[in-house]
Design a protein around this motif. Sequence first.
Motif, PDB file in Angstrom:
ATOM      1  N   ASP A 117       0.115   3.462   2.245  1.00 21.20           N
ATOM      2  CA  ASP A 117       1.099   3.979   1.305  1.00 21.20           C
ATOM      3  C   ASP A 117       0.687   3.708  -0.140  1.00 21.20           C
ATOM      4  O   ASP A 117       1.039   4.451  -1.050  1.00 21.20           O
ATOM      5  N   ARG A 118      -0.051   2.648  -0.342  1.00 18.97           N
ATOM      6  CA  ARG A 118      -0.631   2.347  -1.657  1.00 18.97           C
ATOM      7  C   ARG A 118      -1.868   1.495  -1.443  1.00 18.97           C
ATOM      8  O   ARG A 118      -2.052   0.894  -0.376  1.00 18.97           O
ATOM      9  N   MET A 119      -2.740   1.455  -2.436  1.00 25.12           N
ATOM     10  CA  MET A 119      -3.916   0.599  -2.341  1.00 25.12           C
ATOM     11  C   MET A 119      -3.507  -0.868  -2.485  1.00 25.12           C
ATOM     12  O   MET A 119      -2.709  -1.218  -3.358  1.00 25.12           O
ATOM     13  N   VAL A 120      -4.038  -1.705  -1.615  1.00 24.72           N
ATOM     14  CA  VAL A 120      -3.850  -3.152  -1.732  1.00 24.72           C
ATOM     15  C   VAL A 120      -5.139  -3.700  -2.335  1.00 24.72           C
ATOM     16  O   VAL A 120      -6.177  -3.769  -1.665  1.00 24.72           O
ATOM     17  N   PRO A 141       6.393  -2.211  -2.824  1.00 27.98           N
ATOM     18  CA  PRO A 141       6.060  -1.620  -4.124  1.00 27.98           C
ATOM     19  C   PRO A 141       4.880  -2.349  -4.766  1.00 27.98           C
ATOM     20  O   PRO A 141       4.667  -3.546  -4.555  1.00 27.98           O
ATOM     21  N   ARG A 142       4.140  -1.606  -5.578  1.00 21.60           N
ATOM     22  CA  ARG A 142       3.009  -2.187  -6.288  1.00 21.60           C
ATOM     23  C   ARG A 142       3.500  -3.262  -7.264  1.00 21.60           C
ATOM     24  O   ARG A 142       4.453  -3.022  -8.020  1.00 21.60           O
ATOM     25  N   LEU A 176      -0.587  -4.662   6.569  1.00 17.50           N
ATOM     26  CA  LEU A 176       0.139  -3.409   6.789  1.00 17.50           C
ATOM     27  C   LEU A 176       1.514  -3.463   6.125  1.00 17.50           C
ATOM     28  O   LEU A 176       1.957  -2.498   5.500  1.00 17.50           O
ATOM     29  N   GLN A 177       2.173  -4.599   6.274  1.00 14.82           N
ATOM     30  CA  GLN A 177       3.488  -4.754   5.660  1.00 14.82           C
ATOM     31  C   GLN A 177       3.391  -4.782   4.139  1.00 14.82           C
ATOM     32  O   GLN A 177       4.219  -4.197   3.438  1.00 14.82           O
TER      33      GLN A 177
END
Length: 286
Positions: free
Chosen positions: A234-237, A284-285, A278-279
């Motif tokens: 869903d977003r880059m970690v 949110p970023r 994954l969580q």
Amino acid sequence: RTQGRRPPAADGRGRGRERGVSCKARLGLGERGAQEAAPSFMLYGVARAVPACFLRVRTIQLGLPMGRKRPRDGPSSAPSSKGSSDARPLRAKHGGGVSVSGPCEAFHSSSGQYWLLKSEPEDNFTEIDGRRVNLAYSIDAMQKDATCEWDGVRNREANKHLKAMKAGDYAFFYHSSCKRKENGPGLVGIVQVSKEATVDRSQFDRSSPYFDEKVTEEKPVWHVVHVDYVARLDRMVSLAELKEKHAAGQPELGNMVLLRRARLSVQPVTVAEWDYLLQLAKEPRP
């Protein structure tokens, strides 16, 4: 829509009228009996129509012709080579990917093994026999190809991890060596091992950027696995975020290989790390 229908009867009565009369005759019903039985016939017709409608809707959603199975990849859709300049786009095996917003259990390996695969997303050219070859391979390219041969690994520990992979294992797709912050470094997607380790043919190919003059075909050293694109996170970690979490004492990241052996291109990931990451990608970023 009228093709194949029977013409009206000579006396002007349509097909439905004829069918109704013959039906009463076969069942031995009078006019009143036929009227009482009509609801039963209607329910029976609806019960038969529902499965057919469901099948048609489901088939349209899958983009398949009615009554046919999903086509298998044929000889014309062989896996592309990671970093290859002539990689061919393939039909997406997972329908273009799925969202990771659902439960984490959707990405659990039956073997209990999880991995991290590093690749450089930004242009990285090298010259071989007078031609320029781009070694870059991003999550965008992975999604377009749908499946690829993960070649070019030339570290013995990383090669050992490739040989340990099982079909069905999940792995994070990791962008490394990024100059632009929006590209990484960090976790950007999920892939799945579709074929276990085989010999990496590029080690014998003098025209390949991964040629190794020290090996022979009788005694190969390096291996590849085939992986399928599954989803984007869903977003880059980012690596910076993981370092901050680790410094703050996040227990799941206490022994993560990525934070201890940053240069290793193929790394194992524990179950606890996998679930936590994954969580984290759903949050949110920061």
